[in-house]
Design a protein around this motif. Structure first.
Motif, PDB file in Angstrom:
ATOM      1  N   GLY A  99      71.478  17.823  -8.609  1.00  0.00           N
ATOM      2  CA  GLY A  99      71.684  17.298  -7.334  1.00  0.00           C
ATOM      3  C   GLY A  99      72.897  16.381  -7.409  1.00  0.00           C
ATOM      4  N   ASP A 100      73.623  16.663  -5.869  1.00  0.00           N
ATOM      5  CA  ASP A 100      74.685  15.801  -5.913  1.00  0.00           C
ATOM      6  C   ASP A 100      74.568  14.599  -5.363  1.00  0.00           C
ATOM      7  N   CYS A 101      73.073  14.085  -5.339  1.00  0.00           N
ATOM      8  CA  CYS A 101      72.744  12.782  -4.795  1.00  0.00           C
ATOM      9  C   CYS A 101      71.657  12.012  -5.699  1.00  0.00           C
ATOM     10  N   THR A 102      71.276  10.934  -5.595  1.00  0.00           N
ATOM     11  CA  THR A 102      70.193  10.440  -6.271  1.00  0.00           C
ATOM     12  C   THR A 102      69.301  10.071  -4.921  1.00  0.00           C
ATOM     13  N   ILE A 103      68.026  10.012  -5.619  1.00  0.00           N
ATOM     14  CA  ILE A 103      66.973   9.350  -4.739  1.00  0.00           C
ATOM     15  C   ILE A 103      66.213   8.279  -5.366  1.00  0.00           C
ATOM     16  N   ASP A 104      65.873   7.356  -4.593  1.00  0.00           N
ATOM     17  CA  ASP A 104      65.153   6.205  -4.700  1.00  0.00           C
ATOM     18  C   ASP A 104      63.668   6.195  -4.520  1.00  0.00           C
TER      19      ASP A 104
ATOM     20  N   PRO B 223      58.729   3.149  -9.640  1.00  0.00           N
ATOM     21  CA  PRO B 223      59.860   2.816  -8.682  1.00  0.00           C
ATOM     22  C   PRO B 223      61.183   2.669  -9.792  1.00  0.00           C
ATOM     23  N   GLY B 224      62.233   3.600  -8.825  1.00  0.00           N
ATOM     24  CA  GLY B 224      63.580   3.422  -9.567  1.00  0.00           C
ATOM     25  C   GLY B 224      64.632   4.738  -8.773  1.00  0.00           C
ATOM     26  N   THR B 225      65.535   4.558  -9.457  1.00  0.00           N
ATOM     27  CA  THR B 225      66.577   5.749  -8.824  1.00  0.00           C
ATOM     28  C   THR B 225      66.645   6.611  -9.778  1.00  0.00           C
ATOM     29  N   TYR B 226      66.500   8.047  -9.219  1.00  0.00           N
ATOM     30  CA  TYR B 226      66.557   9.143  -9.961  1.00  0.00           C
ATOM     31  C   TYR B 226      67.437  10.369  -9.447  1.00  0.00           C
ATOM     32  N   ARG B 227      67.803  11.322 -10.346  1.00  0.00           N
ATOM     33  CA  ARG B 227      68.652  12.375 -10.032  1.00  0.00           C
ATOM     34  C   ARG B 227      68.004  13.597 -10.556  1.00  0.00           C
ATOM     35  N   LEU B 228      68.007  14.518  -9.406  1.00  0.00           N
ATOM     36  CA  LEU B 228      67.131  15.785  -9.840  1.00  0.00           C
ATOM     37  C   LEU B 228      68.015  16.683 -10.447  1.00  0.00           C
ATOM     38  N   ARG B 229      67.305  17.356 -11.527  1.00  0.00           N
ATOM     39  CA  ARG B 229      67.832  18.883 -11.893  1.00  0.00           C
ATOM     40  C   ARG B 229      66.803  19.745 -11.734  1.00  0.00           C
ATOM     41  N   VAL B 230      67.525  21.014 -11.307  1.00  0.00           N
ATOM     42  CA  VAL B 230      66.670  22.271 -11.109  1.00  0.00           C
ATOM     43  C   VAL B 230      67.143  23.291 -12.164  1.00  0.00           C
ATOM     44  N   VAL B 231      65.990  23.780 -12.413  1.00  0.00           N
ATOM     45  CA  VAL B 231      66.183  25.084 -13.425  1.00  0.00           C
ATOM     46  C   VAL B 231      65.296  26.145 -12.636  1.00  0.00           C
ATOM     47  N   THR B 232      65.987  27.226 -12.194  1.00  0.00           N
ATOM     48  CA  THR B 232      65.225  28.393 -11.458  1.00  0.00           C
ATOM     49  C   THR B 232      64.701  29.233 -12.774  1.00  0.00           C
ATOM     50  N   PRO B 233      63.532  30.021 -11.935  1.00  0.00           N
ATOM     51  CA  PRO B 233      63.119  30.936 -12.889  1.00  0.00           C
ATOM     52  C   PRO B 233      63.888  32.132 -13.599  1.00  0.00           C
ATOM     53  N   THR B 234      65.051  32.032 -13.290  1.00  0.00           N
ATOM     54  CA  THR B 234      65.954  32.975 -14.013  1.00  0.00           C
ATOM     55  C   THR B 234      66.793  32.185 -15.048  1.00  0.00           C
ATOM     56  N   GLY B 235      66.533  30.894 -15.143  1.00  0.00           N
ATOM     57  CA  GLY B 235      67.187  30.037 -15.942  1.00  0.00           C
ATOM     58  C   GLY B 235      68.604  29.465 -15.661  1.00  0.00           C
ATOM     59  N   SER B 236      68.896  29.662 -14.376  1.00  0.00           N
ATOM     60  CA  SER B 236      70.017  28.905 -13.813  1.00  0.00           C
ATOM     61  C   SER B 236      69.764  27.615 -13.575  1.00  0.00           C
TER      62      SER B 236
ATOM     63  N   PRO C 144      74.960  29.179  -3.988  1.00  0.00           N
ATOM     64  CA  PRO C 144      75.357  30.056  -4.972  1.00  0.00           C
ATOM     65  C   PRO C 144      77.170  30.041  -5.029  1.00  0.00           C
ATOM     66  N   SER C 145      77.779  29.474  -4.138  1.00  0.00           N
ATOM     67  CA  SER C 145      79.033  29.160  -3.951  1.00  0.00           C
ATOM     68  C   SER C 145      79.468  28.033  -4.782  1.00  0.00           C
ATOM     69  N   ARG C 146      78.436  27.125  -5.095  1.00  0.00           N
ATOM     70  CA  ARG C 146      78.818  26.050  -5.903  1.00  0.00           C
ATOM     71  C   ARG C 146      77.901  26.010  -7.081  1.00  0.00           C
ATOM     72  N   THR C 147      78.474  26.746  -8.083  1.00  0.00           N
ATOM     73  CA  THR C 147      77.507  26.733  -9.464  1.00  0.00           C
ATOM     74  C   THR C 147      77.205  25.641  -9.979  1.00  0.00           C
ATOM     75  N   GLY C 148      75.853  25.287 -10.108  1.00  0.00           N
ATOM     76  CA  GLY C 148      75.656  24.229 -10.960  1.00  0.00           C
ATOM     77  C   GLY C 148      75.241  22.914 -10.081  1.00  0.00           C
ATOM     78  N   VAL C 149      75.615  23.148  -8.750  1.00  0.00           N
ATOM     79  CA  VAL C 149      75.228  22.015  -8.042  1.00  0.00           C
ATOM     80  C   VAL C 149      74.234  22.307  -6.944  1.00  0.00           C
ATOM     81  N   ALA C 150      73.104  21.371  -6.765  1.00  0.00           N
ATOM     82  CA  ALA C 150      72.127  21.458  -5.755  1.00  0.00           C
ATOM     83  C   ALA C 150      72.538  20.380  -4.815  1.00  0.00           C
ATOM     84  N   ILE C 151      72.762  20.946  -3.556  1.00  0.00           N
ATOM     85  CA  ILE C 151      73.161  20.241  -2.157  1.00  0.00           C
ATOM     86  C   ILE C 151      72.099  19.386  -1.738  1.00  0.00           C
ATOM     87  N   CYS C 152      72.070  18.081  -1.615  1.00  0.00           N
ATOM     88  CA  CYS C 152      71.277  17.227  -1.222  1.00  0.00           C
ATOM     89  C   CYS C 152      71.183  17.230   0.631  1.00  0.00           C
ATOM     90  N   ARG C 153      70.050  17.198   1.147  1.00  0.00           N
ATOM     91  CA  ARG C 153      70.055  17.715   2.564  1.00  0.00           C
ATOM     92  C   ARG C 153      69.294  16.860   3.301  1.00  0.00           C
TER      93      ARG C 153
END
Length: 553
Positions: free
Chosen positions: A524-529, A507-520, A544-553
């Motif tokens: 994440g713009d939010c954390t998850i508990d 248990p804890g608070t985590y931030r997510l990073r994503v690396v696509t198959p193409t290497g991009s 795609p319009s916000r390079t480097g940011v994964a939008i938390c929904r």
């Protein structure tokens, strides 16, 4: 999670002769016998091909026999080949098994087993979905809808079966779709994966089972000792998109092998997290492939290299709750002893984060051999693991010139069930013949199964990746970076529906990073508990319009 450390037991290698196996088993047996009152797994596989559960009397008999063995867990095969031994199911009742109208085998079993102090773990054989030369009688059967319709293969994306590219013969037929007698789902097909997850979670939602065991969570062994399996058209297309390659992948292409292994691991984790979300106490176990001799390096095993089932990693990282390696070997043959010792030695020497319950093949052993193997298996698995027997019906076999008889070299018969149960409790048959080298017996008293304390201390993340259009992102690596210094898993990959699932996490608070198959890369713009006894759900959009940011929904 800190690994459980097994008790130290030296399992003697038996390379010269079978008689030496008796001495090797005797080394570990006294310690195992002395711990008879320790809570541990004592499982028995209720194989519904041979133990019919179609009437209340048949259910009562199964429970009575398991109780007589002093077992504490029933692994009950409620799905054989795309069918269901329970009424509230999306799959039909089994062909050829008379079931009283309105009778619910699993429901009745749960009631009677609980009254007898037995746990019920629903065993679902999920890979093989059909095995006869004639089609299933019910048109709803998954094989009829997503395998063969009549004598013709279902075409296109609606075909969920795996296949080999090796020409028919040498173990395969039906243009490579039939392996031995079985047709298998391909777990590289997203629709097949969704189907299995829904199947298991629905069962847990509707029946108060203590556990589920996933059997056949692997690719089938391809003919001729090759790795030519997994060639469902949808699966191949997914791999090609991931690898940026064209053409059919070579069976030994390392990228293709890693991809196939990744599909099996992703499904194991997704089912475990999905079941945890329904009821955290339910134990998820997996049958482990144990073919041939343990070579020492897990990457050289048939499980890893040809069935693409890395159960070794699952036991180490907590992807599932329990692993049940199926060490089915004859204790009266030199080859069987050597292979058995190699696997028992590996289990004994390898610390894991999750328990190992060693499954033994009663159907191929004398009663003397089965008991000797059980002592060795229990000692190796340690106080958090245990042993299971295959099966309740096929529980022992006759052996000519049995080196484990007393005196050695006698022909031993196939003994009735009553002798098996008596031997487990007392070390003797019902007539008083000693069949266990350790007295008074292996399961002298009734004990509960070993506890699963990690289940109260972990949580899961079950998420989904989508692109700017809401389409699933397949094959992206997801990293969970703790804000409090706790390391998260680093091998989480999204499946064909964009879903990703972690193994059990601190248990804890985590931030997510994503690396696509193409290497991009995206952060994440939010954390998850992550909380204990809970599943944290999240959807991340890669915009795609916000390079480097994964939008938390």
């Amino acid at each position: 999670m800190a690994p459980y450390h097994r008790i130290s037991v030296r399992v003697r290698s038996t390379l010269c002769c079978v008689v030496a196996a008796v001495l090797a088993f005797a080394v570990v047996a006294p310690e195992a016998g002395a711990q008879d009152t320790t809570p541990r797994w004592r499982g028995v596989y209720v194989d519904t091909f041979n133990t019919r559960l179609g009437t209340p009397d048949e259910v009562t008999l199964a429970v009575t026999r398991a109780t007589a063995m002093h077992a504490n867990v029933l692994f009950v095969q409620v799905r054989r080949r795309g069918d269901a031994f329970y009424l509230d199911a999306v799959e039909p009742l089994p062909d050829g098994v008379p079931i009283d109208g309105g009778f619910d085998p699993l429901g009745d079993l749960l009631s009677k087993a609980r009254a007898a102090g037995l746990e019920v773990h629903a065993l679902l054989t999920i890979g093989p979905v059909w095995h006869l030369s004639t089609a299933p009688s019910d048109p709803r059967h998954v094989f009829n809808r997503h395998g063969f319709s009549g004598s013709r293969i279902v075409e296109g994306a609606e075909n969920w079966l795996t296949r080999t590219l090796v020409p028919d013969g040498n173990g395969s037929s039906m243009d490579g779709y039939r392996f031995g007698t079985d047709y298998w789902l391909d777990f590289g097909h997203p629709a097949a994966v969704d189907y299995v997850v829904e199947l298991v979670t629905r069962l847990v939602e509707r029946y108060p089972v203590d556990g589920v065991r996933l059997d056949g969570l692997q690719y089938p062994e391809a003919p001729g000792g090759t790795a030519s399996v997994g060639y469902n058209a949808v699966s191949v297309a997914r791999f090609q998109a991931r690898a940026g390659a064209s053409g059919v992948p070579n069976a030994v292409d390392a990228r293709w092998s890693d991809w196939r292994r990744e599909q099996i691991t992703a499904l194991a984790r997704r089912v475990t997290a999905s079941v945890f979300a329904v009821r955290p106490s339910v134990v998820v176990s997996v049958s482990g492939v144990v073919t041939g001799r343990m070579p020492g390096d897990t990457r050289a095993t048939i499980a890893y290299a040809r069935s693409f089932q890395d159960w070794f990693a699952w036991a180490a990282d907590g992807s599932v709750d329990v692993v049940v390696p199926q060490v089915y070997r004859a204790a009266h043959t030199a080859t069987g002893v050597d292979e058995f010792d190699s696997w028992i030695g590996w289990v004994n020497a390898t610390p894991t984060a999750r328990p190992v319950v060693i499954s033994l093949g009663g159907y191929m052993n004398s009663l003397e051999g089965l008991l000797a193997q059980a002592h060795a298996a229990i000692a190796a698995a340690g106080p958090v693991g245990g042993v299971s027997f295959f099966s309740l019906a096929a529980n022992n076999a006759p052996v000519v010139n049995n080196p484990l008889s007393a005196p050695a070299g006698r022909d031993t018969p196939q003994r009735p069930f009553e002798d098996v149960a008596s031997a487990l409790r007392t070390g003797r048959t019902t007539s008083g013949q000693v069949v266990d080298h350790v007295q008074p017996g292996l399961f002298t008293v009734v004990v509960p199964r070993a506890a699963a304390p990690w289940k109260d201390a972990i949580g899961y993340v079950l998420g989904r990746l989508v692109d700017g259009n809401g389409a699933p992102v397949d094959g992206a690596h997801v990293f969970l970076d703790s804000t409090g210094g706790t390391a998260g898993p680093d091998d989480v990959v999204s499946d064909g529906t964009g879903v990703f699932s972690t193994p059990g996490m601190t248990p804890g608070t985590y931030r997510l990073r994503v690396v696509t198959p193409t290497g991009s890369a995206f952060i994440g713009d939010c954390t998850i508990d992550v909380s204990a006894r809970a599943v944290a759900r999240i959807t991340l959009g890669i915009d795609p319009s916000r390079t480097g940011v994964a939008i938390c929904r």
